[in-house]
Scaffold this motif. Structure first.
Motif, PDB file in Angstrom:
ATOM      1  N   ALA A 115       0.844  -1.205   0.000  1.00  0.00           N
ATOM      2  CA  ALA A 115       0.000   0.000   0.000  1.00  0.00           C
ATOM      3  C   ALA A 115       0.878   1.253   0.000  1.00  0.00           C
ATOM      4  O   ALA A 115       0.509   2.274   0.568  1.00  0.00           O
ATOM      5  N   LYS A 116       2.048   1.139  -0.620  1.00  0.00           N
ATOM      6  CA  LYS A 116       2.968   2.270  -0.727  1.00  0.00           C
ATOM      7  C   LYS A 116       3.385   2.806   0.637  1.00  0.00           C
ATOM      8  O   LYS A 116       3.679   3.983   0.797  1.00  0.00           O
ATOM      9  N   LYS A 118       1.402   3.041   3.248  1.00  0.00           N
ATOM     10  CA  LYS A 118       0.338   3.804   3.896  1.00  0.00           C
ATOM     11  C   LYS A 118      -0.533   2.951   4.799  1.00  0.00           C
ATOM     12  O   LYS A 118      -1.433   3.458   5.474  1.00  0.00           O
ATOM     13  N   GLY A 119      -0.314   1.632   4.786  1.00  0.00           N
ATOM     14  CA  GLY A 119      -1.132   0.743   5.604  1.00  0.00           C
ATOM     15  C   GLY A 119      -0.373   0.237   6.814  1.00  0.00           C
ATOM     16  O   GLY A 119      -0.816   0.369   7.937  1.00  0.00           O
ATOM     17  N   PHE A 125      -3.123  -5.339   2.009  1.00  0.00           N
ATOM     18  CA  PHE A 125      -4.151  -5.445   0.966  1.00  0.00           C
ATOM     19  C   PHE A 125      -3.500  -5.917  -0.330  1.00  0.00           C
ATOM     20  O   PHE A 125      -2.424  -5.446  -0.682  1.00  0.00           O
ATOM     21  N   ASP A 346      -5.188   9.097  -2.599  1.00  0.00           N
ATOM     22  CA  ASP A 346      -6.029   8.000  -2.084  1.00  0.00           C
ATOM     23  C   ASP A 346      -6.948   8.418  -0.944  1.00  0.00           C
ATOM     24  O   ASP A 346      -7.416   7.582  -0.180  1.00  0.00           O
ATOM     25  N   SER A 358      -5.496   9.150  -7.106  1.00  0.00           N
ATOM     26  CA  SER A 358      -4.984   7.884  -6.618  1.00  0.00           C
ATOM     27  C   SER A 358      -3.890   7.372  -7.532  1.00  0.00           C
ATOM     28  O   SER A 358      -3.868   7.630  -8.710  1.00  0.00           O
ATOM     29  N   SER A 359      -2.959   6.639  -6.934  1.00  0.00           N
ATOM     30  CA  SER A 359      -1.964   5.932  -7.721  1.00  0.00           C
ATOM     31  C   SER A 359      -1.890   4.531  -7.146  1.00  0.00           C
ATOM     32  O   SER A 359      -2.251   4.313  -6.006  1.00  0.00           O
ATOM     33  N   LEU A 360      -1.454   3.581  -7.918  1.00  0.00           N
ATOM     34  CA  LEU A 360      -1.432   2.208  -7.428  1.00  0.00           C
ATOM     35  C   LEU A 360      -0.050   1.815  -6.942  1.00  0.00           C
ATOM     36  O   LEU A 360       0.958   2.373  -7.363  1.00  0.00           O
TER      37      LEU A 360
ATOM     38  N   LEU B 125      -9.628   3.251   0.999  1.00  0.00           N
ATOM     39  CA  LEU B 125      -8.848   3.648  -0.179  1.00  0.00           C
ATOM     40  C   LEU B 125      -7.413   4.002   0.222  1.00  0.00           C
ATOM     41  O   LEU B 125      -6.452   3.591  -0.428  1.00  0.00           O
ATOM     42  N   TYR B 126      -7.290   4.721   1.315  1.00  0.00           N
ATOM     43  CA  TYR B 126      -5.976   5.197   1.751  1.00  0.00           C
ATOM     44  C   TYR B 126      -5.111   4.047   2.260  1.00  0.00           C
ATOM     45  O   TYR B 126      -3.960   3.884   1.860  1.00  0.00           O
ATOM     46  N   MET B 127      -5.700   3.241   3.146  1.00  0.00           N
ATOM     47  CA  MET B 127      -4.918   2.165   3.761  1.00  0.00           C
ATOM     48  C   MET B 127      -4.514   1.095   2.757  1.00  0.00           C
ATOM     49  O   MET B 127      -3.527   0.396   2.959  1.00  0.00           O
ATOM     50  N   SER B 128      -5.323   0.953   1.686  1.00  0.00           N
ATOM     51  CA  SER B 128      -4.975  -0.053   0.682  1.00  0.00           C
ATOM     52  C   SER B 128      -4.103   0.546  -0.412  1.00  0.00           C
ATOM     53  O   SER B 128      -3.829  -0.096  -1.411  1.00  0.00           O
ATOM     54  N   GLY B 129      -3.694   1.773  -0.224  1.00  0.00           N
ATOM     55  CA  GLY B 129      -2.852   2.413  -1.225  1.00  0.00           C
ATOM     56  C   GLY B 129      -3.553   2.553  -2.574  1.00  0.00           C
ATOM     57  O   GLY B 129      -2.932   2.429  -3.618  1.00  0.00           O
ATOM     58  N   GLY B 130      -4.867   2.796  -2.549  1.00  0.00           N
ATOM     59  CA  GLY B 130      -5.602   3.021  -3.792  1.00  0.00           C
ATOM     60  C   GLY B 130      -6.151   1.761  -4.432  1.00  0.00           C
ATOM     61  O   GLY B 130      -6.728   1.823  -5.512  1.00  0.00           O
ATOM     62  N   GLN B 131      -5.963   0.602  -3.763  1.00  0.00           N
ATOM     63  CA  GLN B 131      -6.440  -0.637  -4.381  1.00  0.00           C
ATOM     64  C   GLN B 131      -7.946  -0.839  -4.238  1.00  0.00           C
ATOM     65  O   GLN B 131      -8.586  -1.370  -5.127  1.00  0.00           O
TER      66      GLN B 131
END
Lengths: 383, 349
Positions: A115-116, A118-119, A125, A346, A358-360, B125-131
């Protein structure tokens, strides 16, 4: 894949000893499970080291001891069957197929993480592998798990006018069994015929509280599922073959009948609840007793007995997992910190104000590929 | 200050109902909400409605009347009284790409679902990094005024507007309710849509034909020159009433209906305050750490040199909501309090 077996998962059916007959599976599959279990253990050992070196921050909960559960359960279902779990989630992520690199880098808070960065440790995820977190509030993932299963059923039956073809695995700890949301989720799942399996990874402790000190009827935990009309099973979570066998049957039953189930998955965590837990609530003798029943050692002996592996091939597996984790650590060390702009991505799908869309994550095609979340796996549900 | 919503506004479906012309129908607020849901459910199979008594009972406030007959029990779903469970379940379904509409019989009951709606929906959205996102709408009655007693009279925007990742929509009339709810259902982010039980039976003119109202797009409901009244939801109607009384006293008020407080249309507010040099914020939540406090702070920040007086605020009184009708009417941000605030802000007190 759709077996039509009748379930044997009812009641305390799983009293398998260590020496089990091997299922009729290719030896490559069995070896793969052994490798996955070794990988998780090696990964978690290194994770603890990295935590002590302060490369991993925050809360960190390792999975050592419970490897057979994640590996056996994941092997028992299809990739399209969603998985959701709580915060002790590294094992599920790796068993589901997340790369060690993305998993470790997430804990390092680096951009190469799933999650880059961020999680963090508790929020793994992986959408391509249908892993829907990684959730930090005890029990909170259970209504979500019911909802994920509701969605797969809705998609199969209402939108596509077909038959339910997926089952969701929703993991929780034995501590979560006392959260109200878990009972609400089980009631809804029973009421709406939702194909979800609530797998209680019963390692005997919610943090430092031994299960009987916090949970009524802990000697017969499946009664909690029975109260909501759920199919029930008690499974030896320290035996990967038992986990696979019983979960495979149960998952197919849930899929076929579109009904929920409740599993008392008996296991043991060798380490503390989190990295800061000195384990003063239990004896070293108790831990040693469980370590003698180690799922990896037991599985190795079975595979050696059946000549599926040799001492040399086990050594090879251990070398390769060590190498993989070493590579993950190196990758995580070298992966850059997230760009400061990621602080503002995000937040919303629809860019607004200072938020920048958002970016993946890299593992999904690179953070540079600006991308928007699209619902229903890219399918348009429009009539 | 600049909004990057030009792409949104260029959508031809985004239209201002009061400027559409053509045929209008006078319908109740609840009918407008239902029409929005039904139209979107006809359009998109991913949309479904769940909540307590929404199906067989036709909705506790008859908002979903007739929807079970049209869409069937697979899409209009009665849930048990289990907010934490069904809110969480709907969030899981939304993460998978469905578009649930969750009816809270009252937003007051959403408090038992605080963990899923605040910890899961806005952070997915944030915690999954946009996934994974969470395209979901939570809607229901919000605010006091019906003598429901203290536990059933929450104006939850005071609590929930603090959380990043949610959009908060509070319509003041039937036409807005329809256009804003349609936008909410099509939005890819979680939307908290707050209706007032006191407005449900109020009729309003709703234009024929499809329209959507963009978020973050305030409407000047009354043009004036001497004081800007900013509000959202039911109190907008109090502001309009107060403006008529004040006009007779020679105070010409401009009334801005914010419609959404997240996102907040600051440019419209700032332009108005720079014109009138005077602002009164009217908010039905409690004053301390409220959306009204945020808006007042923003006005001070952006109109510091334009203001002739500090920004005055009218809120519900800082006490639990009383039952007695007399006490409750006094508790609300009512017409009398608004008039007093405007007189004070314009030095006519």
């Amino acid at each position: 894949m759709m077996a039509t077996t009748t379930p044997s998962g009812s009641g305390a059916n799983s009293t398998h000893g260590a020496a089990r007959k091997l299922p009729a599976l290719p030896s490559t599959t069995l070896t793969k499970w052994l490798r996955e279990m070794h990988l998780i253990r090696e990964f978690e050992v290194r994770c603890m080291q990295s935590y002590q070196e302060k490369k991993i921050g925050g809360f960190c909960h390792v999975y050592i001891g419970q490897e057979a559960v994640a590996v056996g359960c994941t092997a028992a279902v299809n990739l399209e069957d969603p998985i959701i779990t709580a915060y002790r989630d590294h094992g599920h992520a790796l068993a589901r197929g997340m790369s060690s690199r993305a998993c470790m880098a997430e804990m390092y808070g680096k951009v190469g993480g799933c999650a880059k960065g961020k999680g963090g440790s508790m929020h793994m995820f992986d959408r391509p592998h249908n892993l829907y977190g990684g959730h930090g509030i005890v029990g909170a993932q259970t209504p979500l798990g019911a909802g994920i299963a509701f969605a797969t059923k809705y998609e199969d039956e209402v939108m596509n006018a077909g038959r339910n073809r997926r089952v969701t695995l929703c993991f929780l700890g034995d501590g979560a069994v006392n959260q109200g949301s878990v009972y609400e989720a089980m009631n809804l799942a029973g009421l709406f015929d939702i194909p979800v399996i609530f797998i209680v990874e019963n390692n005997g402790y919610s943090m430092g509280t031994e299960i009987s000190r916090g949970t009524t009827m802990s000697h017969e935990l499946t009664i909690k599922g029975r109260a909501h009309g759920l199919k029930e099973a008690t499974i030896d979570g320290m035996d990967v073959l038992a986990v696979y066998h019983d979960m495979h049957e149960l998952a197919n039953w849930c899929r076929e009948n579109s009904r929920p189930a409740f599993v008392d998955m008996k296991c043991y965590r060798y380490k503390g609840h989190s990295m800061s837990d000195p384990r003063k609530y239990r004896t070293r003798e108790e831990e040693e007793r469980h370590e003698l029943n180690d799922a990896i050692g037991k599985f190795e002996r079975t595979l050696l007995d059946h000549a599926v592996v040799t001492d040399a091939s086990i050594k090879e597996i251990m070398n390769s997992t060590r190498e993989e984790v070493r590579d993950a650590l190196k990758f995580s060390n070298e992966s850059p910190e997230p760009d400061m702009s990621e602080l503002y991505t995000d937040v919303f799908v629809e860019p607004w104000g200072r938020f920048t869309g958002s970016s993946l994550p890299e593992f999904m095609g690179g953070a540079a590929n600006a991308c928007r979340f699209h619902a229903t796996n890219g399918k348009e549900g429009l009539v | 200050m600049s909004r990057s919503n030009s792409a949104v506004l260029s959508n031809p479906l985004f239209r201002e109902p009061t400027l559409m012309g053509g045929v209008t129908h006078e319908i109740e607020f609840r009918d407008a909400v239902r029409d929005a849901m039904s139209e979107e459910m006809r359009r998109d199979k991913r949309v479904f409605l769940l909540g307590e008594e929404v199906a067989q009972y036709d909705g506790a406030y008859k908002v979903s009347k007739g929807m079970l007959a049209e869409f069937g029990e697979r899409r209009i779903i009665d849930t048990p009284i289990s907010e934490s469970g069904f809110a969480g379940m709907a969030i899981g379904a939304a993460a998978m790409g469905l578009r649930p509409i969750v009816e809270f019989m009252s937003w007051s009951f959403s408090l038992v679902a605080a963990d899923p709606i605040l910890n899961n929906a806005p952070k997915m959205l944030y915690m999954s990094g946009g996934q994974l996102g969470c395209p979901i709408v939570f809607r229901g009655n919000d605010g006091a005024g019906g003598q429901l007693g203290s536990t059933h009279s929450w104006a939850v925007e005071g609590l929930f507007s603090n959380v990043p990742g949610v959009k908060i929509v509070i319509p003041s009339c039937a036409a807005d309710a329809k256009g804003l709810l349609k936008t909410a259902i099509r939005d890819d982010d979680p939307v908290f849509f707050m209706e007032s039980e006191r407005l449900l039976s109020i009729k309003g003119h709703v234009p024929e034909g499809e329209y959507l109202i963009p978020f973050g797009h305030a409407l000047v409901r009354r043009v004036g020159t001497q004081c800007t009244l900013c509000s959202w939801g039911r109190p907008v109607n109090f502001c309009l009433e107060a403006a008529e009384i004040l006009a007779k006293e020679g105070i010409d008020c401009e009334v801005i209906d914010l419609r959404t407080i997240r996102p907040l249309d600051l440019p419209t507010v700032v332009a108005s305050v720079r014109k009138t040099s005077c602002a009164v914020v009217v908010d039905q939540s409690w004053s301390f750490a409220s959306p009204g406090a945020e808006l007042a702070s923003q006005i001070h920040r952006h109109c510091f040199d334009d203001l002739d007086n500090f920004v005055h605020r009218v809120h519900s009184d800082d006490v639990p909501t009383p039952y007695s009708s007399k006490l409750e009417q006094e508790y609300l941000p009512n017409v009398r309090k608004i008039c007093e605030a405007v007189r004070s802000a314009t030095y006519r007190a």
